[in-house]
Scaffold this motif. Structure first.
Motif, short mmCIF file in Angstrom:
data_model
loop_
_atom_site.label_atom_id
_atom_site.label_comp_id
_atom_site.label_asym_id
_atom_site.label_seq_id
_atom_site.Cartn_x
_atom_site.Cartn_y
_atom_site.Cartn_z
N ILE A 285 -8.38 -6.22 -3.01
CA ILE A 285 -8.55 -5.53 -1.73
C ILE A 285 -9.45 -4.32 -1.91
CG2 ILE A 285 -7.33 -4.15 0.01
CD1 ILE A 285 -5.04 -6.24 -0.26
N ARG A 286 -9.25 -3.57 -3.02
CA ARG A 286 -10.10 -2.41 -3.29
C ARG A 286 -11.55 -2.84 -3.54
NH1 ARG A 286 -5.67 -0.72 -6.24
NH2 ARG A 286 -6.60 -1.41 -8.19
N VAL A 287 -11.74 -3.93 -4.27
CA VAL A 287 -13.09 -4.41 -4.59
C VAL A 287 -13.82 -4.81 -3.31
CG1 VAL A 287 -14.38 -6.28 -5.70
CG2 VAL A 287 -12.59 -5.09 -6.95
N VAL A 288 -13.11 -5.49 -2.42
CA VAL A 288 -13.71 -5.93 -1.16
C VAL A 288 -13.98 -4.74 -0.25
CG1 VAL A 288 -13.27 -7.30 0.92
CG2 VAL A 288 -12.71 -8.22 -1.31
N GLY A 289 -13.19 -3.67 -0.41
CA GLY A 289 -13.39 -2.45 0.36
C GLY A 289 -12.67 -2.44 1.69
N LEU A 290 -11.56 -3.13 1.77
CA LEU A 290 -10.80 -3.15 3.01
C LEU A 290 -9.94 -1.90 3.14
CD1 LEU A 290 -9.50 -6.82 3.05
CD2 LEU A 290 -11.40 -5.88 4.33
N THR A 291 -9.80 -1.42 4.34
CA THR A 291 -8.88 -0.33 4.62
C THR A 291 -7.53 -0.96 4.99
OG1 THR A 291 -9.51 -0.28 6.95
CG2 THR A 291 -10.72 1.17 5.44
N MET B 163 0.94 -8.90 -7.22
CA MET B 163 0.77 -7.82 -6.25
C MET B 163 -0.34 -6.88 -6.70
SD MET B 163 2.29 -6.41 -3.52
CE MET B 163 2.85 -4.91 -2.81
N LYS B 164 -0.36 -6.52 -7.99
CA LYS B 164 -1.39 -5.63 -8.52
C LYS B 164 -2.76 -6.28 -8.43
CE LYS B 164 1.60 -2.96 -11.52
NZ LYS B 164 1.86 -2.51 -12.89
N GLU B 165 -2.85 -7.57 -8.72
CA GLU B 165 -4.13 -8.28 -8.63
C GLU B 165 -4.62 -8.31 -7.19
OE1 GLU B 165 -7.50 -10.20 -9.91
OE2 GLU B 165 -5.94 -9.29 -11.13
N LEU B 166 -3.73 -8.54 -6.25
CA LEU B 166 -4.09 -8.52 -4.84
C LEU B 166 -4.60 -7.15 -4.42
CD1 LEU B 166 -4.19 -9.85 -2.06
CD2 LEU B 166 -1.79 -9.24 -1.78
N GLN B 167 -3.93 -6.09 -4.86
CA GLN B 167 -4.38 -4.73 -4.54
C GLN B 167 -5.76 -4.46 -5.12
OE1 GLN B 167 -1.05 -2.56 -6.09
NE2 GLN B 167 -0.09 -2.38 -4.08
#
Length: 58
Positions: free
Chosen positions: A40-46, A33-37
């Motif tokens: 998501i931050r690196v890609v810049g998704l809201t 879950m932490k890796e997925l989060q």
């Protein structure tokens, strides 16, 4: 509840936010879950873009 929050240095709203977010997860699932989060931050998704991102990727 107050004592637990005080021991860990968090407030009650934070506790309930984390509880709703992580309820039902096994200990083994938390690193994923932490890796997925992080991804998501690196890609810049809201948050509102996340479901669409996974629909397109599937």
């Amino acid at each position: 509840m107050n004592e637990i929050c005080r021991e860990h240095g968090i407030n009650q709203p934070t506790f309930y936010k984390w509880k709703s977010k992580y309820v039902g997860l096994d200990v083994q699932q938390l690193p994923k879950m932490k890796e997925l989060q992080k991804c998501i931050r690196v890609v810049g998704l809201t948050p509102d873009q996340i479901p669409n991102f996974f629909r397109k990727a599937a």
